[in-house]
Enzyme design. Structure first.
Site, PDB file in Angstrom:
ATOM      1  N   GLY A  62       7.869  73.930  63.331  1.00  0.00           N
ATOM      2  CA  GLY A  62       7.732  72.482  63.211  1.00  0.00           C
ATOM      3  C   GLY A  62       8.691  71.694  64.074  1.00  0.00           C
ATOM      4  O   GLY A  62       8.858  71.964  65.260  1.00  0.00           O
ATOM      5  N   LYS A  98      13.072  65.605  53.026  1.00  0.00           N
ATOM      6  CA  LYS A  98      13.094  65.669  51.564  1.00  0.00           C
ATOM      7  C   LYS A  98      13.761  66.907  50.983  1.00  0.00           C
ATOM      8  O   LYS A  98      13.486  68.022  51.410  1.00  0.00           O
ATOM      9  CB  LYS A  98      11.658  65.634  51.049  1.00  0.00           C
ATOM     10  CG  LYS A  98      10.949  64.331  51.313  1.00  0.00           C
ATOM     11  CD  LYS A  98       9.576  64.414  50.717  1.00  0.00           C
ATOM     12  CE  LYS A  98       8.751  63.180  51.024  1.00  0.00           C
ATOM     13  NZ  LYS A  98       7.339  63.442  50.780  1.00  0.00           N
ATOM     14  N   ARG A 143       1.337  77.406  70.649  1.00  0.00           N
ATOM     15  CA  ARG A 143       0.581  78.209  69.676  1.00  0.00           C
ATOM     16  C   ARG A 143      -0.546  79.004  70.349  1.00  0.00           C
ATOM     17  O   ARG A 143      -0.916  80.073  69.868  1.00  0.00           O
ATOM     18  CB  ARG A 143       0.003  77.306  68.584  1.00  0.00           C
ATOM     19  CG  ARG A 143       1.033  76.970  67.522  1.00  0.00           C
ATOM     20  CD  ARG A 143       0.420  76.140  66.426  1.00  0.00           C
ATOM     21  NE  ARG A 143       1.260  76.159  65.238  1.00  0.00           N
ATOM     22  CZ  ARG A 143       1.025  75.422  64.159  1.00  0.00           C
ATOM     23  NH1 ARG A 143      -0.008  74.602  64.118  1.00  0.00           N
ATOM     24  NH2 ARG A 143       1.813  75.514  63.110  1.00  0.00           N
ATOM     25  N   GLY A 201       4.921  74.936  57.638  1.00  0.00           N
ATOM     26  CA  GLY A 201       4.812  75.206  56.202  1.00  0.00           C
ATOM     27  C   GLY A 201       4.816  76.692  55.891  1.00  0.00           C
ATOM     28  O   GLY A 201       5.426  77.133  54.907  1.00  0.00           O
TER      29      GLY A 201
HETATM   30  C1  3PG Z   1       0.121  73.800  60.406  1.00  0.00           C
HETATM   31  O1  3PG Z   1       0.111  73.224  61.487  1.00  0.00           O
HETATM   32  O2  3PG Z   1       0.957  73.562  59.522  1.00  0.00           O
HETATM   33  C2  3PG Z   1      -0.890  74.879  60.165  1.00  0.00           C
HETATM   34  O3  3PG Z   1      -1.796  74.968  61.216  1.00  0.00           O
HETATM   35  C3  3PG Z   1      -1.593  74.670  58.846  1.00  0.00           C
HETATM   36  O4  3PG Z   1      -2.222  73.417  58.850  1.00  0.00           O
HETATM   37  P1  3PG Z   1      -2.352  72.617  57.479  1.00  0.00           P
HETATM   38  O5  3PG Z   1      -0.965  72.253  57.060  1.00  0.00           O
HETATM   39  O6  3PG Z   1      -3.220  71.421  57.804  1.00  0.00           O
HETATM   40  O7  3PG Z   1      -2.993  73.534  56.483  1.00  0.00           O
HETATM   41 MG    MG Z   2       1.210  72.149  57.758  1.00  0.00          MG
END
Ligand code: 3PG
Ligand code: MG
Length: 461
Positions: A418, A249, A83, A441
């Site tokens: 992710g 999920k 990142r 997310g």
């Molecule tokens: C992440 O890693 O999903 C983003 O940096 C956002 O973080 P958060 O889900 O804690 O808002």
């Molecule tokens: Mg997150």
């Protein structure tokens, strides 16, 4: 506090820099346009950093430096720098055009507390190494010290502020807090795609406030790239378009499944989510992780796939294990369950004592076959509990097939953030796909068709 304050408290690059100094990586250009990037300036009608006038100005650069860390010898160490690395083109561009960089980010979820393990200080040191430039660090993101240091920056200087989430007001999108952040800068750049789904002070309140005062608010180059791949490229995908979805999920993925069923030719399901789909098909799931209250959602997705002629595959065999309670508790006080006797279950029904933890070899073969025919691939979520080597074969097989399709049949492969990116990196294949998203997310919400507040707040062109 003198002009040199910023560098006195800053971090300096360690060791020998192999990267070209920034002044040579991009030619100075007084027009404010670099001419280096041929990427379109127009992403969804938003101003990008390519067209931002920054010379001599303080640029507030919101990045997503929410990197994984672990304690090593009593200190927090970064375990994956992706990142940070991905923001370097934006930072280079801004430095090259003579901006003064005020970089802000969050780390973890400290919930408004000063949590030392979530300090961005180690990130400042890593950023200095990666930029081959000193990076100043202030242990606050608002207030006198931050304002003085930001005010003393010279063109090309870089300052990283402390974790925005040490203030509860960040997540509350508090107007007074945004106002304090606004004192640090003249223009705004958002390169934090991973946090663009959050309507927080630094991602929404601040750009709106700055825009209302006539300042420009632009998307960074990483933000632009993310929106291009997850947006434009999937708008009219080359066919066959194969979507691979995993993760725990159904409830996390149902919106994205619903939306992708309108576009995809095939959807391949893995991860624990697959076991809820098994229930929806009248199969048994044994002791697998399931969401009984989401079976109807799964049924609706299956019906929609059938109606639209989308090939929708769930595992026909699985790697299962027998969960055994060790009688011990973990740090959080929860029982430690051991997965014993891992074995292949060569039929769709899972036996009563079995917990499904990966797709089986037959399913991996079938999925790989479908993936190899694809011209566009979107992959989000691992096929099993890949962190445990006993349950990683399915995810690795899928990763290999995705890379093969990319290399042999020029398929465009897009990996949505992710765990799937982690799985790909674990297999040493991270750089062998067309695009890996830095958003977890955020990429999911974007694919669901949600408006991302961090993008919506940027200046329209
Ligand atoms: C992440 O890693 O999903 C983003 O940096 C956002 O973080 P958060 O889900 O804690 O808002
Ligand atoms: Mg997150």
């Amino acid at each position: 506090m003198g002009r040199s304050h910023a560098l006195v408290v800053g971090h300096f690059p360690k060791g020998r820099c192999t990267r070209l100094p920034f002044l040579f990586s991009f030619p100075f250009d007084s027009s404010g346009r670099s001419g280096i990037f041929s990427a379109p300036d127009l992403i969804m009608g938003k101003l990008t950093v390519n067209n931002l006038d920054v010379r001599g100005k303080r640029a507030f650069v919101r990045v997503d430096f929410n990197v994984p860390m672990e304690e090593q010898k009593g200190q927090m160490a970064i375990t994956d720098v992706t990142r940070i690395k991905e923001t370097l083109p934006t930072l280079d561009l801004l430095m090259n055009r003579g901006a003064k960089l005020v970089i802000a980010a969050h780390l973890g979820r400290p919930k408004g507390q000063r949590e030392p393990t979530m300090s961005l200080r180690p990130v400042a040191a890593k950023l200095a190494d990666l930029l081959c430039r000193p990076v100043a660090f202030v242990d606050d993101c608002i207030g006198e010290k931050a304002e003085q240091t930001a005010g003393a920056l010279k063109p090309g200087d870089v300052l990283l502020l402390e974790n925005l989430r040490f203030y509860k007001e960040e997540e509350d999108n508090d107007a007074v807090f945004a106002e304090k952040l606004a004192r640090l800068a003249d223009v705004y750049v958002n390169d934090a795609f991973g946090a663009a789904h959050r309507a927080h002070a630094s991602t929404e309140g601040l750009p709106k406030l700055m825009a209302a005062r006539g300042s420009q608010c632009a998307a960074g180059l990483l933000m632009e790239r993310e929106l291009k791949f997850l947006g434009e490229e999937l708008e009219n995908p080359a066919r066959p378009f194969v979507v691979i979805l995993g993760g725990a999920k159904v409830s996390d993925k149902i919106k994205v499944i619903d939306r992708l069923l309108e576009k995809a030719n095939a959807v391949l399901i893995g991860g624990a989510m697959a076991y809820t789909f098994k229930l929806a098909q009248g199969l048994t799931a044994g002791k697998s992780l399931v969401e009984p209250d989401k079976v109807d959602m799964a049924k609706a997705a299956l019906a929609k796939a059938q109606k639209r002629g989308v090939q929708f595959l769930i595992p026909s065999d699985d790697i299962i294990a027998t969960p055994v309670d060790t009688g011990k508790l973990n740090k959080k006080g929860q029982p430690i369950i051991e997965m014993q006797k891992p074995r292949t279950n060569s039929q769709p029904n899972i036996p009563d004592d079995g917990c499904g933890l990966d797709i089986g070899p037959e399913t991996a073969r079938k999925y790989s076959e479908v993936i190899r025919t694809a011209k566009t691939i979107l992959w989000n979520g691992p096929m099993g509990m890949f962190e445990d080597a006993r349950f990683a074969a399915g995810t690795n097989a899928v990763a290999k097939a995705v890379v093969e399709a990319t290399q042999k049949s020029a398929a465009k492969s897009i990996i949505g953030g992710g765990d799937s990116v982690k799985a790909l990196n674990n297999a040493g294949l991270g750089d062998k796909v067309s695009f890996t998203s830095t958003g977890g997310g955020a990429s999911l919400e974007f694919l669901e068709g949600a408006v991302l507040p961090g993008v919506a707040a940027l200046t329209e062109i």
